[in-house]
Design an enzyme around this catalytic site. Structure first.
Site, PDB file in Angstrom:
ATOM      1  N   ALA A  65      37.133  36.238  33.346  1.00  0.00           N
ATOM      2  CA  ALA A  65      36.882  37.122  32.023  1.00  0.00           C
ATOM      3  C   ALA A  65      37.809  38.163  32.149  1.00  0.00           C
ATOM      4  O   ALA A  65      38.324  38.241  33.191  1.00  0.00           O
ATOM      5  CB  ALA A  65      35.300  37.408  32.506  1.00  0.00           C
ATOM      6  N   GLY A 109      35.759  32.585  35.376  1.00  0.00           N
ATOM      7  CA  GLY A 109      35.512  31.841  34.391  1.00  0.00           C
ATOM      8  C   GLY A 109      36.540  30.864  33.938  1.00  0.00           C
ATOM      9  O   GLY A 109      36.269  29.724  33.361  1.00  0.00           O
ATOM     10  N   GLU A 112      35.485  28.140  35.917  1.00  0.00           N
ATOM     11  CA  GLU A 112      34.202  27.259  34.985  1.00  0.00           C
ATOM     12  C   GLU A 112      34.442  26.546  33.795  1.00  0.00           C
ATOM     13  O   GLU A 112      33.926  25.555  33.557  1.00  0.00           O
ATOM     14  CB  GLU A 112      33.253  28.669  34.892  1.00  0.00           C
ATOM     15  CG  GLU A 112      32.579  29.252  36.114  1.00  0.00           C
ATOM     16  CD  GLU A 112      31.682  30.586  35.692  1.00  0.00           C
ATOM     17  OE1 GLU A 112      32.570  31.390  34.989  1.00  0.00           O
ATOM     18  OE2 GLU A 112      30.742  30.707  36.282  1.00  0.00           O
ATOM     19  N   GLU A 132      34.229  36.388  41.728  1.00  0.00           N
ATOM     20  CA  GLU A 132      33.396  37.335  41.299  1.00  0.00           C
ATOM     21  C   GLU A 132      32.543  38.298  42.283  1.00  0.00           C
ATOM     22  O   GLU A 132      32.531  39.416  41.798  1.00  0.00           O
ATOM     23  CB  GLU A 132      32.124  36.650  40.342  1.00  0.00           C
ATOM     24  CG  GLU A 132      32.665  36.287  39.071  1.00  0.00           C
ATOM     25  CD  GLU A 132      33.105  34.525  39.303  1.00  0.00           C
ATOM     26  OE1 GLU A 132      33.312  34.326  40.575  1.00  0.00           O
ATOM     27  OE2 GLU A 132      33.053  33.974  38.199  1.00  0.00           O
TER      28      GLU A 132
HETATM   29  N1  CO8 Z   1      41.287  40.164  33.429  1.00  0.00           N
HETATM   30  C1  CO8 Z   1      41.937  41.173  32.675  1.00  0.00           C
HETATM   31  N2  CO8 Z   1      43.321  41.043  33.296  1.00  0.00           N
HETATM   32  C2  CO8 Z   1      43.746  40.111  34.282  1.00  0.00           C
HETATM   33  C3  CO8 Z   1      42.881  39.446  34.855  1.00  0.00           C
HETATM   34  C4  CO8 Z   1      41.524  39.341  34.480  1.00  0.00           C
HETATM   35  N3  CO8 Z   1      40.479  38.434  35.024  1.00  0.00           N
HETATM   36  N4  CO8 Z   1      43.435  38.834  35.611  1.00  0.00           N
HETATM   37  C5  CO8 Z   1      44.810  39.519  35.676  1.00  0.00           C
HETATM   38  N5  CO8 Z   1      44.918  40.133  34.820  1.00  0.00           N
HETATM   39  C6  CO8 Z   1      46.184  40.944  34.418  1.00  0.00           C
HETATM   40  C7  CO8 Z   1      46.458  41.909  35.351  1.00  0.00           C
HETATM   41  O1  CO8 Z   1      45.671  43.085  35.037  1.00  0.00           O
HETATM   42  C8  CO8 Z   1      48.051  42.232  35.165  1.00  0.00           C
HETATM   43  O2  CO8 Z   1      48.336  43.182  34.057  1.00  0.00           O
HETATM   44  P1  CO8 Z   1      49.138  44.213  34.074  1.00  0.00           P
HETATM   45  O3  CO8 Z   1      50.332  43.432  34.455  1.00  0.00           O
HETATM   46  O4  CO8 Z   1      48.954  44.826  32.502  1.00  0.00           O
HETATM   47  O5  CO8 Z   1      48.597  45.224  35.254  1.00  0.00           O
HETATM   48  C9  CO8 Z   1      48.348  40.966  34.987  1.00  0.00           C
HETATM   49  O6  CO8 Z   1      47.195  39.965  34.553  1.00  0.00           O
HETATM   50  C10 CO8 Z   1      48.916  40.288  36.175  1.00  0.00           C
HETATM   51  O7  CO8 Z   1      48.195  40.140  37.319  1.00  0.00           O
HETATM   52  P2  CO8 Z   1      48.486  40.770  38.608  1.00  0.00           P
HETATM   53  O8  CO8 Z   1      49.559  41.817  38.345  1.00  0.00           O
HETATM   54  O9  CO8 Z   1      47.193  41.131  39.368  1.00  0.00           O
HETATM   55  O10 CO8 Z   1      49.319  39.405  39.042  1.00  0.00           O
HETATM   56  P3  CO8 Z   1      49.283  38.775  40.745  1.00  0.00           P
HETATM   57  O11 CO8 Z   1      49.928  37.781  40.947  1.00  0.00           O
HETATM   58  O12 CO8 Z   1      49.061  40.078  41.855  1.00  0.00           O
HETATM   59  O13 CO8 Z   1      47.581  38.432  41.144  1.00  0.00           O
HETATM   60  C11 CO8 Z   1      45.440  37.551  40.469  1.00  0.00           C
HETATM   61  C12 CO8 Z   1      47.181  37.425  40.246  1.00  0.00           C
HETATM   62  C13 CO8 Z   1      45.148  37.098  41.960  1.00  0.00           C
HETATM   63  C14 CO8 Z   1      45.001  36.329  39.520  1.00  0.00           C
HETATM   64  C15 CO8 Z   1      44.804  38.706  40.006  1.00  0.00           C
HETATM   65  O14 CO8 Z   1      45.374  39.051  38.937  1.00  0.00           O
HETATM   66  C16 CO8 Z   1      43.335  38.854  40.144  1.00  0.00           C
HETATM   67  O15 CO8 Z   1      42.623  38.740  41.181  1.00  0.00           O
HETATM   68  N6  CO8 Z   1      42.753  38.835  38.854  1.00  0.00           N
HETATM   69  C17 CO8 Z   1      41.417  38.694  38.690  1.00  0.00           C
HETATM   70  C18 CO8 Z   1      40.661  37.442  38.902  1.00  0.00           C
HETATM   71  C19 CO8 Z   1      39.204  37.398  38.951  1.00  0.00           C
HETATM   72  O16 CO8 Z   1      38.607  38.368  39.499  1.00  0.00           O
HETATM   73  N7  CO8 Z   1      38.636  36.691  38.193  1.00  0.00           N
HETATM   74  C20 CO8 Z   1      37.090  36.594  37.877  1.00  0.00           C
HETATM   75  C21 CO8 Z   1      36.647  37.367  36.495  1.00  0.00           C
HETATM   76  S1  CO8 Z   1      35.237  37.800  36.556  1.00  0.00           S
HETATM   77  C22 CO8 Z   1      34.652  36.160  35.625  1.00  0.00           C
HETATM   78  O17 CO8 Z   1      35.625  35.287  35.422  1.00  0.00           O
HETATM   79  C23 CO8 Z   1      33.254  35.878  35.487  1.00  0.00           C
HETATM   80  C24 CO8 Z   1      33.147  34.893  34.608  1.00  0.00           C
HETATM   81  C25 CO8 Z   1      31.579  35.028  33.787  1.00  0.00           C
HETATM   82  C26 CO8 Z   1      31.595  34.136  32.765  1.00  0.00           C
HETATM   83  C27 CO8 Z   1      32.398  34.682  31.714  1.00  0.00           C
HETATM   84  C28 CO8 Z   1      32.451  35.857  31.105  1.00  0.00           C
HETATM   85  C29 CO8 Z   1      33.375  36.342  30.121  1.00  0.00           C
END
Ligand code: CO8
Length: 258
Positions: A65, A109, A112, A132
């Site tokens: 998400a 997500g 999912e 999450e």
């Molecule tokens: N949302 C928004 N932006 C994101 C997300 C995200 N989920 N993941 C990554 N980004 C962005 C980062 O903020 C970053 O942006 P910027 O360059 O502007 O700072 C860019 O993508 C690159 O990310 P990183 O610099 O963090 O890259 P890394 O290689 O260091 O790390 C990861 C990659 C491990 C994937 C890391 O970005 C991360 O942990 N992301 C979040 C993953 C996460 O927690 N996902 C679960 C989210 S909650 C969810 O999905 C609930 C679903 C519920 C149902 C549906 C709801 C809509």
């Protein structure tokens, strides 16, 4: 049709939907999910498309998400708009076969929606997870339920409670993924698989999918009975006659989807 957040392509009878928000690792914003939904609906209605692929890019299928978009929402906002259901469940309801081609991150997500597809082809760099818990929430688009059905309770607990990521090899070994291919070949291989499916009788493919999905929603006895009825019903189609006659006559079948 042009979309802001997805790119669509046609490869013969295969429709490809590529999620395209690379700067945020394909974070699933409401705009992206609306576009995925609309593109899926268009392919579902298109008689020339027989199989669909949902994919991202080499870095990410989808990293979950869009966290900034949802972080300030409250229960009542999500409840009132029935957040998730409207634009997400279309993938699971699609009658045509839909394959997830997953390279890079498939998290939250992202994992999912990959599981909502009929099966997953993973690149060797794929990473799956339900992180999450690290954000103070739990999966909300079927993650706990579908993952448990794919890989069992123990590993589902492990992934959802620790938030760790699982690589492609582990994902294949535990049954989340159907096949693993080199990342540079992910689209070529997945298009080949979808093209093979697209050649078969389309009513038969759709019914096969429906019957397999029944296995997750009913008892074994009811499921086997349902399968038998559909097997029997397919003998009323021209494609069954064509398929079996072609075998006997030692030629390739020419299905007309009737
Ligand atoms: N949302 C928004 N932006 C994101 C997300 C995200 N989920 N993941 C990554 N980004 C962005 C980062 O903020 C970053 O942006 P910027 O360059 O502007 O700072 C860019 O993508 C690159 O990310 P990183 O610099 O963090 O890259 P890394 O290689 O260091 O790390 C990861 C990659 C491990 C994937 C890391 O970005 C991360 O942990 N992301 C979040 C993953 C996460 O927690 N996902 C679960 C989210 S909650 C969810 O999905 C609930 C679903 C519920 C149902 C549906 C709801 C809509």
């Amino acid at each position: 049709m042009n979309y802001e957040n997805v790119i669509t392509e046609r490869h013969g009878k295969v429709g490809v939907i590529q999620m395209n928000r690379p700067k945020s690792l394909n974070a699933l914003s409401s705009g992206l999910m609306k576009d995925v939904s609309a593109a899926l609906e268009a392919f579902e209605k298109d008689g020339d498309i027989h199989a669909i692929i949902l994919t991202g890019n080499e870095q990410a299928f989808a990293a979950g998400a869009d966290i900034p978009e949802i972080k300030d929402q409250h229960f009542i906002d999500l409840y009132t708009t029935d957040f998730i259901n409207a634009d997400w469940e279309g993938i699971a309801k699609c009658k045509k076969p839909i394959i997830a081609a997953v390279a890079g991150f498939a998290l939250g997500g992202g994992c999912e929606i990959a599981m909502m597809c009929d099966f997953i082809i993973a690149a060797d760099n794929a990473k799956f997870g339900q992180p999450e818990i690290k954000l103070g929430v739990i999966p909300g688009a079927g993650g706990t339920q579908r993952l448990a059905r794919f890989i069992g309770k123990s590993k589902t607990m492990d992934l959802c409670l620790t938030g760790r990521m699982m690589g492609a090899e582990e994902a294949e070994n535990c049954g989340l993924v159907a096949r693993v291919v080199p990342v540079e070949k992910i689209m070529e291989e997945t298009i080949a698989i979808a093209t093979q499916i697209a050649k078969y009788s389309q009513p038969t493919v759709k019914l096969a999918k429906e019957v397999i999905n029944k296995a997750y929603e009913t008892t074994l006895r009811e499921g086997v009975k349902y399968e038998r009825r559909i097997f029997q019903a397919l003998f009323s189609t021209e494609d069954q006659k064509e398929g079996m006659n072609a075998f006997v006559e030692k030629r390739k079948p020419d299905f007309h989807n009737k």
